[in-house]
Design a protein around this motif. Structure first.
Motif, PDB file in Angstrom:
ATOM      1  N   ALA A   1      10.566  37.666  16.588  1.00  0.00           N
ATOM      2  CA  ALA A   1      10.662  37.341  17.995  1.00  0.00           C
ATOM      3  C   ALA A   1      12.287  37.497  18.309  1.00  0.00           C
ATOM      4  O   ALA A   1      12.236  36.403  17.248  1.00  0.00           O
ATOM      5  N   GLY A   2      12.624  37.694  19.523  1.00  0.00           N
ATOM      6  CA  GLY A   2      13.580  37.406  19.694  1.00  0.00           C
ATOM      7  C   GLY A   2      14.723  38.196  18.956  1.00  0.00           C
ATOM      8  O   GLY A   2      16.315  37.999  19.264  1.00  0.00           O
ATOM      9  N   GLN A   3      14.621  39.357  17.687  1.00  0.00           N
ATOM     10  CA  GLN A   3      15.482  40.098  17.614  1.00  0.00           C
ATOM     11  C   GLN A   3      15.299  41.555  18.959  1.00  0.00           C
ATOM     12  O   GLN A   3      14.124  41.766  18.524  1.00  0.00           O
ATOM     13  N   TYR A   4      16.415  42.013  18.728  1.00  0.00           N
ATOM     14  CA  TYR A   4      16.408  43.215  19.738  1.00  0.00           C
ATOM     15  C   TYR A   4      15.868  44.238  19.427  1.00  0.00           C
ATOM     16  O   TYR A   4      15.038  44.221  20.222  1.00  0.00           O
ATOM     17  N   TYR A   5      15.895  44.630  18.268  1.00  0.00           N
ATOM     18  CA  TYR A   5      14.641  46.133  17.508  1.00  0.00           C
ATOM     19  C   TYR A   5      13.095  45.765  17.978  1.00  0.00           C
ATOM     20  O   TYR A   5      12.313  46.239  18.564  1.00  0.00           O
ATOM     21  N   HIS A   6      13.047  44.527  17.774  1.00  0.00           N
ATOM     22  CA  HIS A   6      11.357  43.572  17.854  1.00  0.00           C
ATOM     23  C   HIS A   6      11.302  43.869  18.820  1.00  0.00           C
ATOM     24  O   HIS A   6      10.228  44.451  19.252  1.00  0.00           O
ATOM     25  N   ASP A   7      11.800  42.882  19.595  1.00  0.00           N
ATOM     26  CA  ASP A   7      11.725  42.626  21.342  1.00  0.00           C
ATOM     27  C   ASP A   7      11.209  44.339  21.482  1.00  0.00           C
ATOM     28  O   ASP A   7       9.946  44.609  22.643  1.00  0.00           O
ATOM     29  N   LEU A   8      12.137  45.418  21.330  1.00  0.00           N
ATOM     30  CA  LEU A   8      12.228  46.644  21.934  1.00  0.00           C
ATOM     31  C   LEU A   8      10.860  47.246  22.271  1.00  0.00           C
ATOM     32  O   LEU A   8      10.148  47.381  22.455  1.00  0.00           O
TER      33      LEU A   8
ATOM     34  N   TYR B   1      11.917  55.773  23.701  1.00  0.00           N
ATOM     35  CA  TYR B   1      13.480  56.086  24.269  1.00  0.00           C
ATOM     36  C   TYR B   1      14.458  54.335  23.795  1.00  0.00           C
ATOM     37  O   TYR B   1      13.866  54.107  25.074  1.00  0.00           O
ATOM     38  N   PRO B   2      14.695  54.490  22.738  1.00  0.00           N
ATOM     39  CA  PRO B   2      15.698  53.281  22.715  1.00  0.00           C
ATOM     40  C   PRO B   2      16.847  53.325  23.300  1.00  0.00           C
ATOM     41  O   PRO B   2      17.447  53.208  22.647  1.00  0.00           O
ATOM     42  N   HIS B   3      16.807  53.471  24.267  1.00  0.00           N
ATOM     43  CA  HIS B   3      18.199  53.784  25.438  1.00  0.00           C
ATOM     44  C   HIS B   3      19.260  54.719  24.681  1.00  0.00           C
ATOM     45  O   HIS B   3      20.255  54.711  24.678  1.00  0.00           O
ATOM     46  N   VAL B   4      18.838  55.916  24.330  1.00  0.00           N
ATOM     47  CA  VAL B   4      19.277  57.187  24.253  1.00  0.00           C
ATOM     48  C   VAL B   4      18.354  58.468  24.471  1.00  0.00           C
ATOM     49  O   VAL B   4      17.474  58.002  24.735  1.00  0.00           O
ATOM     50  N   PRO B   5      18.691  59.448  25.065  1.00  0.00           N
ATOM     51  CA  PRO B   5      17.840  60.216  25.923  1.00  0.00           C
ATOM     52  C   PRO B   5      16.928  61.033  24.999  1.00  0.00           C
ATOM     53  O   PRO B   5      16.156  61.774  24.792  1.00  0.00           O
ATOM     54  N   GLU B   6      17.207  61.223  23.430  1.00  0.00           N
ATOM     55  CA  GLU B   6      16.441  61.641  22.214  1.00  0.00           C
ATOM     56  C   GLU B   6      14.925  60.722  22.077  1.00  0.00           C
ATOM     57  O   GLU B   6      15.110  60.260  22.082  1.00  0.00           O
ATOM     58  N   GLU B   7      13.824  61.682  22.230  1.00  0.00           N
ATOM     59  CA  GLU B   7      12.325  61.251  21.858  1.00  0.00           C
ATOM     60  C   GLU B   7      12.546  60.488  20.255  1.00  0.00           C
ATOM     61  O   GLU B   7      12.781  61.162  19.426  1.00  0.00           O
ATOM     62  N   TYR B   8      11.789  59.181  20.297  1.00  0.00           N
ATOM     63  CA  TYR B   8      12.151  58.694  19.054  1.00  0.00           C
ATOM     64  C   TYR B   8      10.514  57.954  18.491  1.00  0.00           C
ATOM     65  O   TYR B   8      10.063  58.071  19.613  1.00  0.00           O
TER      66      TYR B   8
END
Length: 165
Positions: free
Chosen positions: A66-73, A150-157
């Motif tokens: 928790a607190g790391q950008y990608y973890h929280d996303l 969608y991690p702040h990009v238009p492509e689906e992940y």
């Protein structure tokens, strides 16, 4: 071909960043800054594959907290069930130079990274259209945990996970 631990102070580190920049067609300096930041995260571990002085493959990950950008996303996207982000590591980057693919390098890198981890699970994200990577991960025991990321990009992940224990 030699598999070596990823070390920020190693002369191979900038070569790894150059390979990453070539594979993903991105600027080198911002990526180097990000990779150096990640190297300070708890549980950071990575490996490089070197052949004739050139880095031809790399992998790294770290403990997801928790607190790391990608973890929280990821945690926000996995609501209401955040089970996958608890006691997990993130496989952040994996790449092999195109001219060296199909030789088992990516699989050996992944095995090295996941072996002996203390976390219970591992997470990664992969572009939905990257079917070759998805098939590779599935062969290595990963499952799609969630689509429509969608991690702040238009492509689906896809968010993929693997139980380690």
């Amino acid at each position: 071909m030699e598999f070596i631990p990823m070390e920020i102070r190693s002369p191979y580190f900038p070569r790894m960043v150059r390979l990453y920049s070539r594979l993903f067609n991105v600027e080198r300096i911002p990526m180097e800054i990000q990779f150096r930041k990640h190297a300070k995260y708890p549980g950071h571990e990575g490996y490089l594959v070197v052949e004739n002085g050139a880095v031809i493959g790399y992998i790294y990950g770290y403990t997801s907290l928790a607190g790391q950008y990608y973890h929280d996303l990821l945690a926000r996207h996995l609501l209401p069930d955040k089970e996958w982000v608890r006691h997990a590591m993130e496989l952040v980057e994996l790449g092999v130079a195109p001219e060296h693919r199909g030789k088992g390098i990516a699989g050996r890198l992944m095995d090295a990274l996941l072996e002996g981890r203390r976390e219970e699970k591992a997470l990664l994200t992969v572009r939905k259209e990257n079917t070759g990577a998805i098939r590779f991960y599935e062969r290595k025991g990963w499952v799609v945990v969630k689509e429509g990321f969608y991690p702040h990009v238009p492509e689906e992940y896809f968010i993929m996970g693997k139980r380690l224990t």
